[in-house]
Motif scaffolding. Sequence first.
Motif, PDB file in Angstrom:
ATOM      1  N   LEU A 161       0.819  -1.209   0.000  1.00 41.92           N
ATOM      2  CA  LEU A 161       0.000   0.000   0.000  1.00 41.92           C
ATOM      3  C   LEU A 161       0.851   1.257   0.000  1.00 41.92           C
ATOM      4  CD1 LEU A 161      -2.831  -0.919   2.539  1.00 41.92           C
ATOM      5  CD2 LEU A 161      -2.741  -1.289   0.071  1.00 41.92           C
ATOM      6  N   ASN A 162       0.350   2.277  -0.694  1.00 35.82           N
ATOM      7  CA  ASN A 162       0.977   3.590  -0.703  1.00 35.82           C
ATOM      8  C   ASN A 162       0.318   4.441   0.385  1.00 35.82           C
ATOM      9  OD1 ASN A 162       0.930   6.555  -1.539  1.00 35.82           O
ATOM     10  ND2 ASN A 162       2.497   5.721  -2.896  1.00 35.82           N
ATOM     11  N   PRO A 163       1.081   4.911   1.369  1.00 32.27           N
ATOM     12  CA  PRO A 163       0.479   5.668   2.474  1.00 32.27           C
ATOM     13  C   PRO A 163      -0.306   6.903   2.029  1.00 32.27           C
ATOM     14  CG  PRO A 163       2.713   5.012   3.044  1.00 32.27           C
ATOM     15  CD  PRO A 163       2.524   4.684   1.587  1.00 32.27           C
ATOM     16  N   ALA A 164       0.235   7.649   1.054  1.00 34.30           N
ATOM     17  CA  ALA A 164      -0.456   8.859   0.591  1.00 34.30           C
ATOM     18  C   ALA A 164      -1.791   8.511  -0.057  1.00 34.30           C
ATOM     19  CB  ALA A 164       0.428   9.626  -0.381  1.00 34.30           C
ATOM     20  N   ALA A 165      -1.790   7.454  -0.877  1.00 35.82           N
ATOM     21  CA  ALA A 165      -3.041   7.022  -1.517  1.00 35.82           C
ATOM     22  C   ALA A 165      -4.026   6.523  -0.469  1.00 35.82           C
ATOM     23  CB  ALA A 165      -2.746   5.925  -2.540  1.00 35.82           C
ATOM     24  N   ALA A 166      -3.533   5.806   0.518  1.00 34.31           N
ATOM     25  CA  ALA A 166      -4.407   5.305   1.583  1.00 34.31           C
ATOM     26  C   ALA A 166      -5.075   6.449   2.324  1.00 34.31           C
ATOM     27  CB  ALA A 166      -3.591   4.445   2.554  1.00 34.31           C
ATOM     28  N   GLN A 167      -4.289   7.473   2.636  1.00 34.41           N
ATOM     29  CA  GLN A 167      -4.833   8.647   3.330  1.00 34.41           C
ATOM     30  C   GLN A 167      -5.959   9.292   2.530  1.00 34.41           C
ATOM     31  OE1 GLN A 167      -2.149  11.943   3.231  1.00 34.41           O
ATOM     32  NE2 GLN A 167      -3.874  13.353   3.406  1.00 34.41           N
ATOM     33  N   MET A 168      -5.724   9.535   1.245  1.00 36.07           N
ATOM     34  CA  MET A 168      -6.720  10.216   0.421  1.00 36.07           C
ATOM     35  C   MET A 168      -7.970   9.370   0.226  1.00 36.07           C
ATOM     36  SD  MET A 168      -5.379  13.093   0.034  1.00 36.07           S
ATOM     37  CE  MET A 168      -6.596  13.782  -1.090  1.00 36.07           C
ATOM     38  N   LEU A 169      -7.797   8.064   0.103  1.00 38.30           N
ATOM     39  CA  LEU A 169      -8.947   7.185  -0.078  1.00 38.30           C
ATOM     40  C   LEU A 169      -9.796   7.117   1.187  1.00 38.30           C
ATOM     41  CD1 LEU A 169      -7.241   4.353  -2.145  1.00 38.30           C
ATOM     42  CD2 LEU A 169      -9.133   5.813  -2.915  1.00 38.30           C
ATOM     43  N   ILE A 170      -9.153   7.124   2.334  1.00 37.30           N
ATOM     44  CA  ILE A 170      -9.911   7.124   3.594  1.00 37.30           C
ATOM     45  C   ILE A 170     -10.750   8.392   3.697  1.00 37.30           C
ATOM     46  CG2 ILE A 170      -9.705   7.273   6.108  1.00 37.30           C
ATOM     47  CD1 ILE A 170      -7.194   5.500   5.866  1.00 37.30           C
ATOM     48  N   ILE A 171     -10.117   9.546   3.492  1.00 35.88           N
ATOM     49  CA  ILE A 171     -10.840  10.815   3.594  1.00 35.88           C
ATOM     50  C   ILE A 171     -11.943  10.897   2.537  1.00 35.88           C
ATOM     51  CG2 ILE A 171     -10.648  13.317   3.383  1.00 35.88           C
ATOM     52  CD1 ILE A 171      -7.852  13.113   4.528  1.00 35.88           C
TER      53      ILE A 171
END
Length: 211
Positions: A161-171
């Motif tokens: 997983l890409n942390p930045a992508a994970a953050q944006m997908l959660i929000i």
Amino acid sequence: MGRTSGNGAEAGGAKSARTRRRIMEAAAEVLARKGFAGSRLSDIAEVAEVQAPAIYYYFQSRESLIEAVVMEGTRNATIHVEQVLAELSDADPVTRLLAAIEGHLRVALQGSSFTLASIRNSGQLPEDIRARQHNEEVKYGRIWRELVNEVAAAGLLREELNPAAAQMLIIGAMNWAPEWWGPKVAPLEDVIATAKALVAGGLLNAEKGQR
């Protein structure tokens, strides 16, 4: 005489502040329901129980009123999640991330018509207002970036997983919730529990952190 006059001015100021607040609350309610384009001053005045021209005593324009609402809504989410995290400063990264998810959903879905109005109208705002709102959103996004990075730094994030992508997908997923959620769809507590389970199951390393 001076004392009486001072008390009268103070009382008048308090009344003015209450009226201004009532107008903002009415604007948040109308904006959340009708969107930027559909929110008329006459509708806001009706909900606030004031004459429409009186709004110009408190706000220079319809746009300045709407900006005050969406900016408060964006800050509300930041303040609420920061308070949640402050109480869990010594907790593990997963607990903090899941608590932030609960905090965001509570304020967005049930706690604040200002935040709901802000989320629903982000893409409809004029460019100048949107730019100022974006600056606040960047501050809020920084909180989520740190939360996900803390999980990753602890070795609990799935390696692919890409942390930045994970953050944006959660929000993004949480901000879409106001568009479909209602008590008849599912109880709020169930939505929160489901969101936590989806994030934990999708993000966490099964061997080290999934709970």
